[in-house]
Enzyme design. Structure first.
Site, PDB file in Angstrom:
ATOM      1  N   ALA A  61      93.151 -10.845  46.988  1.00 46.51           N
ATOM      2  CA  ALA A  61      93.329 -11.655  48.204  1.00 46.51           C
ATOM      3  C   ALA A  61      92.298 -11.231  49.236  1.00 46.51           C
ATOM      4  CB  ALA A  61      94.734 -11.447  48.741  1.00 46.51           C
ATOM      5  N   GLY A 100      95.110  -9.448  43.720  1.00 46.92           N
ATOM      6  CA  GLY A 100      95.270 -10.872  43.422  1.00 46.92           C
ATOM      7  C   GLY A 100      94.322 -11.343  42.329  1.00 46.92           C
ATOM      8  N   GLU A 103      96.060 -10.554  39.253  1.00 48.48           N
ATOM      9  CA  GLU A 103      97.228 -11.450  39.174  1.00 48.48           C
ATOM     10  C   GLU A 103      96.805 -12.850  38.727  1.00 48.48           C
ATOM     11  OE1 GLU A 103      98.363 -10.169  43.220  1.00 48.48           O
ATOM     12  OE2 GLU A 103     100.387  -9.993  42.392  1.00 48.48           O
ATOM     13  N   GLU A 123      97.217  -2.882  45.595  1.00 42.35           N
ATOM     14  CA  GLU A 123      97.846  -3.328  46.846  1.00 42.35           C
ATOM     15  C   GLU A 123      98.568  -2.212  47.578  1.00 42.35           C
ATOM     16  OE1 GLU A 123      97.774  -5.013  44.053  1.00 42.35           O
ATOM     17  OE2 GLU A 123      97.644  -7.176  44.400  1.00 42.35           O
TER      18      GLU A 123
HETATM   19  C1  3H9 Z   1      96.040  -8.620  47.376  1.00 43.01           C
HETATM   20  O1  3H9 Z   1      95.372  -9.022  46.469  1.00 43.01           O
HETATM   21  C2  3H9 Z   1      97.412  -9.145  47.698  1.00 43.01           C
HETATM   22  C3  3H9 Z   1      98.013  -9.968  46.598  1.00 43.01           C
HETATM   23  O2  3H9 Z   1      98.608  -9.166  45.613  1.00 43.01           O
HETATM   24  C4  3H9 Z   1      99.153 -10.835  47.097  1.00 43.01           C
HETATM   25  C5  3H9 Z   1      98.862 -11.840  48.128  1.00 43.01           C
HETATM   26  C6  3H9 Z   1     100.001 -12.760  48.357  1.00 43.01           C
HETATM   27  N1  3H9 Z   1      89.031  -8.898  50.873  1.00 43.01           N
HETATM   28  O3  3H9 Z   1      84.142  -1.612  48.974  1.00 43.01           O
HETATM   29  P1  3H9 Z   1      82.824  -2.237  49.162  1.00 43.01           P
HETATM   30  C7  3H9 Z   1      84.622  -6.335  51.356  1.00 43.01           C
HETATM   31  S1  3H9 Z   1      95.465  -7.443  48.440  1.00 43.01           S
HETATM   32  C8  3H9 Z   1      88.086  -8.968  51.814  1.00 43.01           C
HETATM   33  O4  3H9 Z   1      81.882  -1.615  50.104  1.00 43.01           O
HETATM   34  P2  3H9 Z   1      82.207  -1.645  46.421  1.00 43.01           P
HETATM   35  C9  3H9 Z   1      84.510  -4.983  52.013  1.00 43.01           C
HETATM   36  O5  3H9 Z   1      85.216  -4.942  53.213  1.00 43.01           O
HETATM   37  C10 3H9 Z   1      93.822  -7.096  47.901  1.00 43.01           C
HETATM   38  N2  3H9 Z   1      86.986  -8.210  51.825  1.00 43.01           N
HETATM   39  O6  3H9 Z   1      82.086  -2.478  47.766  1.00 43.01           O
HETATM   40  C11 3H9 Z   1      83.018  -4.867  52.205  1.00 43.01           C
HETATM   41  O7  3H9 Z   1      82.674  -5.620  53.335  1.00 43.01           O
HETATM   42  P3  3H9 Z   1      81.460  -5.173  54.280  1.00 43.01           P
HETATM   43  C12 3H9 Z   1      93.799  -6.226  46.704  1.00 43.01           C
HETATM   44  C13 3H9 Z   1      86.822  -7.352  50.833  1.00 43.01           C
HETATM   45  O8  3H9 Z   1      81.303  -2.312  45.463  1.00 43.01           O
HETATM   46  C14 3H9 Z   1      82.460  -5.572  50.968  1.00 43.01           C
HETATM   47  O9  3H9 Z   1      83.526  -6.400  50.495  1.00 43.01           O
HETATM   48  N3  3H9 Z   1      92.438  -5.843  46.394  1.00 43.01           N
HETATM   49  C15 3H9 Z   1      87.760  -7.219  49.811  1.00 43.01           C
HETATM   50  O10 3H9 Z   1      82.042  -0.191  46.696  1.00 43.01           O
HETATM   51  C16 3H9 Z   1      82.031  -4.650  49.869  1.00 43.01           C
HETATM   52  O11 3H9 Z   1      83.097  -3.748  49.597  1.00 43.01           O
HETATM   53  C17 3H9 Z   1      91.926  -4.661  46.748  1.00 43.01           C
HETATM   54  O12 3H9 Z   1      92.604  -3.818  47.292  1.00 43.01           O
HETATM   55  C18 3H9 Z   1      88.914  -8.038  49.858  1.00 43.01           C
HETATM   56  N4  3H9 Z   1      89.858  -7.996  48.899  1.00 43.01           N
HETATM   57  O13 3H9 Z   1      83.720  -1.823  45.937  1.00 43.01           O
HETATM   58  C19 3H9 Z   1      90.492  -4.422  46.419  1.00 43.01           C
HETATM   59  N5  3H9 Z   1      87.343  -6.277  48.954  1.00 43.01           N
HETATM   60  O14 3H9 Z   1      80.228  -5.300  53.455  1.00 43.01           O
HETATM   61  C20 3H9 Z   1      89.778  -3.900  47.632  1.00 43.01           C
HETATM   62  C21 3H9 Z   1      86.165  -5.826  49.436  1.00 43.01           C
HETATM   63  O15 3H9 Z   1      81.542  -6.147  55.395  1.00 43.01           O
HETATM   64  N6  3H9 Z   1      88.361  -3.724  47.418  1.00 43.01           N
HETATM   65  N7  3H9 Z   1      85.856  -6.478  50.559  1.00 43.01           N
HETATM   66  O16 3H9 Z   1      81.760  -3.766  54.686  1.00 43.01           O
HETATM   67  C22 3H9 Z   1      87.853  -2.652  46.779  1.00 43.01           C
HETATM   68  O17 3H9 Z   1      88.535  -1.788  46.285  1.00 43.01           O
HETATM   69  C23 3H9 Z   1      86.365  -2.524  46.736  1.00 43.01           C
HETATM   70  O18 3H9 Z   1      85.833  -3.270  47.787  1.00 43.01           O
HETATM   71  C24 3H9 Z   1      85.752  -3.041  45.411  1.00 43.01           C
HETATM   72  C25 3H9 Z   1      84.201  -3.081  45.565  1.00 43.01           C
HETATM   73  C26 3H9 Z   1      86.118  -2.078  44.280  1.00 43.01           C
HETATM   74  C27 3H9 Z   1      86.232  -4.432  45.098  1.00 43.01           C
END
Ligand code: 3H9
Length: 720
Positions: A61, A100, A103, A123
């Site tokens: 998400a 998500g 999911e 999450e």
């Molecule tokens: C969810 O899914 C809820 C659902 O179950 C239910 C809903 C009803 N959204 O980390 P990085 C941005 S909750 C928005 O430096 P990497 C991040 O802020 C979500 N933005 O890169 C950054 O922005 P900026 C569950 C996001 O390669 C840029 O992307 N998912 C999101 O080292 C690069 O990120 C998670 O918890 C996002 N979901 O690592 C995953 N994700 O350049 C969270 C990233 O402006 N994300 N951004 O600073 C991560 O763990 C890492 O970002 C990921 C990439 C491994 C994906």
């Protein structure tokens, strides 16, 4: 957005397009709904592949949407209708399928992953639970124990583990999208009856109630007050005990409570703060991140005590060649044995080669001539460090970066010992250095942007979160720790026990209270520094050896008195607690400490009074926070996010409380100010309790949220 194409004649391909991680924003969700309609309505399309652009399936998400009004099609019905589709849908997982994103993949009928992909439901780390059906589908797919572990920890798994667990159907070394298209062609006419996970029965673990009670107990113990892991257990329990539709209702209910909670906001603040510190800039606007870091292939570590050993391991694991230096053969051999053991253990855990050949052990400083970077990690003795920097300056080739792992000494003094002060920076690691995520990169007034950029880049290469901070006594982390520790001592003087203070802090969520932490890190280190600064008891005038004032301000000599007794903490088996043996780990209250405190109070005519957890928290935490405001005022940290990251990753501050500066905002800045004013009135000789200018300014500006403090700080600086 999502892009639709038809490939290989009969495969409808939906590509998620939302850089950088293809998060499921409103536009992406709308795109998926529209493109699925298109694919299902096209008679030429027999099967569908869903993938993400730029080699990343989906990061879940869109977290940025959580703070505003959610618009666009909701995820749950979108995934459900995908699962109900009459044509097979195949997820092509490259890069990441998280939250998500996974999911969404679980709503597909098949999942093909690239061998380098990582999957997970993280999450819980954002204070949430997988609420797009993840908590209900994953246990049905891989069983309750495995799903529970993944959901409550948020751990990412590799494609290989995902295959073993049964999360994905196939892993490919080739292009996963091409493999998914081939797979989609193959299964175009296959029945989907056994492919819809929501229709699977959920295997109940034997003795279900007892199983979940045990799981809940364990999760509560590790959660330190965080509520999301508890909700995750409740959701998985619903999957195991209720029909799917009711389980989904429960998932929704639990998510509704978490979604608006302060803890979720705090954890999401941590997520963004951790990324914001990468865009490091100085408070005056100068940016380091536009400077090109120098390549570092070979490094030297000087001093192989606990820190030096950990740093050597961290560098070797990051692929660098390391020269590890000690003064005597005995110390060198002991260090070699310890470092080899650490390399072996971590390599085993990560299933990689230990890299013993990366490290060369030596006593010869001349080897520094050939390295790109040196990290000095000898003990906190300024004259010794100065001597080392002088030697390095004459031995090293031009351009070698000279770093110190000091935890608080003046970087500039060290820089002034060298011919190239612009090449000197601090790299303050946290013990154990090969494990802890945090690195404070300290720039002095003369450090060049290239030097800082190089240290920051090296930190990243070592898997650390690096935070650039200015040069002052204790930098950010230890400077804030000082008033916090000081308050803990004052509380003992006023009637508290180490157990009471630690109990309050551990209940708040710290991994360890202040006294247990001091015992673990060793009381003698700070004592020796205080002695060098002529602050410790032995330096007080004769006859006043326990005077409670130093240089006009309140001082508690309790720590010095303890060290005078040889009680250095865990390593001596005695400190603020008693341990079964030297280096024993279980802290037990010690009646000796009670007597010692009573004698001390009697000597100083202090009358013990009762105090509660609230007072302990307010005195310790608000004085720490107050110093954080001063640090911002002085421009030592670029913003409150930097301080929060340092505290969460380096000092055990509970993530679900967002870091000290975020927490101050949650408590209410006006309340923090009012309590500090109150405590300062009661203790006028404790300058740490005097509210900082910035705190007053923020309150006067209507207590803006933490992400808007920088505007007030900027104004404050422009007035100076
Ligand atoms: C969810 O899914 C809820 C659902 O179950 C239910 C809903 C009803 N959204 O980390 P990085 C941005 S909750 C928005 O430096 P990497 C991040 O802020 C979500 N933005 O890169 C950054 O922005 P900026 C569950 C996001 O390669 C840029 O992307 N998912 C999101 O080292 C690069 O990120 C998670 O918890 C996002 N979901 O690592 C995953 N994700 O350049 C969270 C990233 O402006 N994300 N951004 O600073 C991560 O763990 C890492 O970002 C990921 C990439 C491994 C994906």
């Amino acid at each position: 957005m999502a892009l639709y194409t038809r490939v290989s004649g009969s495969v409808g391909m939906i590509t998620l397009q939302n850089p950088p991680v293809n998060a499921l924003s409103a536009a992406v969700r709308q795109g998926i709904v529209d493109m699925m309609d298109k694919a299902l309505g096209d008679p030429k399309v027999k099967s569908v592949v869903i993938c993400g652009q730029n080699g990343r399936f989906c990061g879940g998400a869109d977290i940025r949407e959580f703070s505003g009004n959610m618009t666009g099609p909701p995820l749950v019905p979108m995934i459900h209708s995908m699962e109900s589709a009459a044509k097979p849908v195949v997820a092509a997982i490259e890069g990441i399928a998280l939250g998500g994103g996974l999911e969404l993949a679980l709503g597909c009928h098949y999942r093909i992953a690239h061998s380098k992909a990582r999957l997970g439901l993280p999450e819980v780390q954002l204070g949430l639970l997988p609420a797009a059906g993840g908590s209900q589908r994953l246990p049905r797919l891989i069983g309750v124990p495995a799903a529970l572990e993944l959901i409550t920890t948020g751990r990412h798994v590799t494609a290989a583990e995902a295959l073993q667990l049964g999360i994905v159907d196939e892993v490919t070394e080739q292009n996963a999208v091409d493999a998914a298209v081939k797979f989609a062609l193959r299964v175009a006419d296959a029945s989907l009856d056994a492919r819809r996970i929501s229709t699977f029965p959920c295997p109940r673990p034997p003795a279900t109630d007892a199983f979940f009670e045990r799981a809940m107990q364990q999760v509560r113990q590790n959660a330190r007050g965080a509520v999301a892991p508890v909700a995750c257990v409740q959701a998985v329990r619903a999957a195991a005990t209720l029909p799917y539709a009711q389980g989904m209702e429960r998932e929704k209910e639990l998510m509704a409570t978490l979604f608006t909670s302060g803890q979720a906001r705090a954890q999401q603040h941590c997520f963004f703060a951790q990324r914001a510190v990468n865009r490091w800039s100085m408070p005056n606007g100068a940016r380091w991140d536009t400077s090109k870091p120098r390549p570092v292939r070979k490094a030297m570590v000087i001093g192989l005590g606990t820190m030096g050993r950990g740093i050597t391991v961290a560098l070797a694991q990051a692929g660098l060649s390391v020269v590890a230096l000690e003064t005597t053969e005995k110390q060198l051999m002991e260090a070699k044995q310890a470092v080899s053991g650490m390399l072996e253990r971590t390599a085993k855990r990560r299933a990689v080669a230990p890299g013993f050949d990366k490290v060369r052990y030596s006593r010869d400083m001349r080897l520094a001539a050939d390295v790109d970077l040196v990290i000095e990690a000898v003990f906190e003795d300024m004259p010794l460090k100065k001597k080392i920097f002088q030697q390095l300056s004459s031995v090293c080739k031009p351009g070698t970066l000279l770093c110190t792992n000091t935890s608080g000494l003046d970087i500039d003094q060290l820089a002034s010992q060298t011919r190239n002060p612009e090449l000197v920076v601090g790299m303050h690691f946290f013990a154990p250095a090969h494990v802890m995520k945090l690195l404070e990169v300290v720039y002095g007034p003369r450090s060049s942007p290239t030097a800082v950029a190089t240290a920051m880049q090296l930190g990243k290469q070592m898997g650390k979160v690096s935070v650039a901070v200015g040069n002052c006594r204790g930098f950010v982390g230890n400077r804030m720790l000082k008033p916090y520790l000081e308050q803990a001592f004052f509380l003992l003087e006023e009637g508290a026990t180490p157990e009471l203070v630690d109990g309050a802090l551990e209940e708040f969520g710290f991994a360890m209270g202040v006294f247990r932490m001091s015992d673990l890190s060793g009381l003698d280190v700070a004592w020796r520094i205080r002695k060098a600064d002529e602050l410790a008891v032995t330096d007080a005038p004769a006859g006043q050896s326990t005077a409670r004032s130093r240089q006009g301000r309140r001082y508690s000599p309790l720590g010095d008195l303890l060290c005078e007794q040889g009680r250095f903490g865990q390593k001596t088996g005695l400190g603020w607690y008693r341990y079964d043996e030297p280096a024993g780990r279980v802290a037990k209250p010690d009646p000796w400490i009670q007597d010692f405190l009573e004698r001390y109070r009697a000597q100083h005519a202090l009358v013990a009074r009762r105090m509660d957890h609230q007072e302990v928290l307010e005195r310790c935490l608000y004085s720490l926070i107050n110093e954080g405001f001063r640090i911002l005022e002085d421009g030592i940290a670029a913003g409150p996010e930097d301080i929060d990251v340092i505290y969460v990753l380096g000092y055990g501050w509970p993530r679900h409380r967002g870091g000290p500066m975020f927490y101050a905002g949650m408590v209410g800045l006006a309340r923090v100010l009012e309590r500090l004013e109150h405590f300062h009135r009661e203790h006028p000789d404790v300058p740490g309790l005097q509210p900082s200018n910035l705190l007053r300014k923020l309150v006067a500006s209507g207590s803006p949220p933490v992400h808007r403090w920088k505007e007030v700080i900027k104004k404050l600086h422009s007035q100076l």
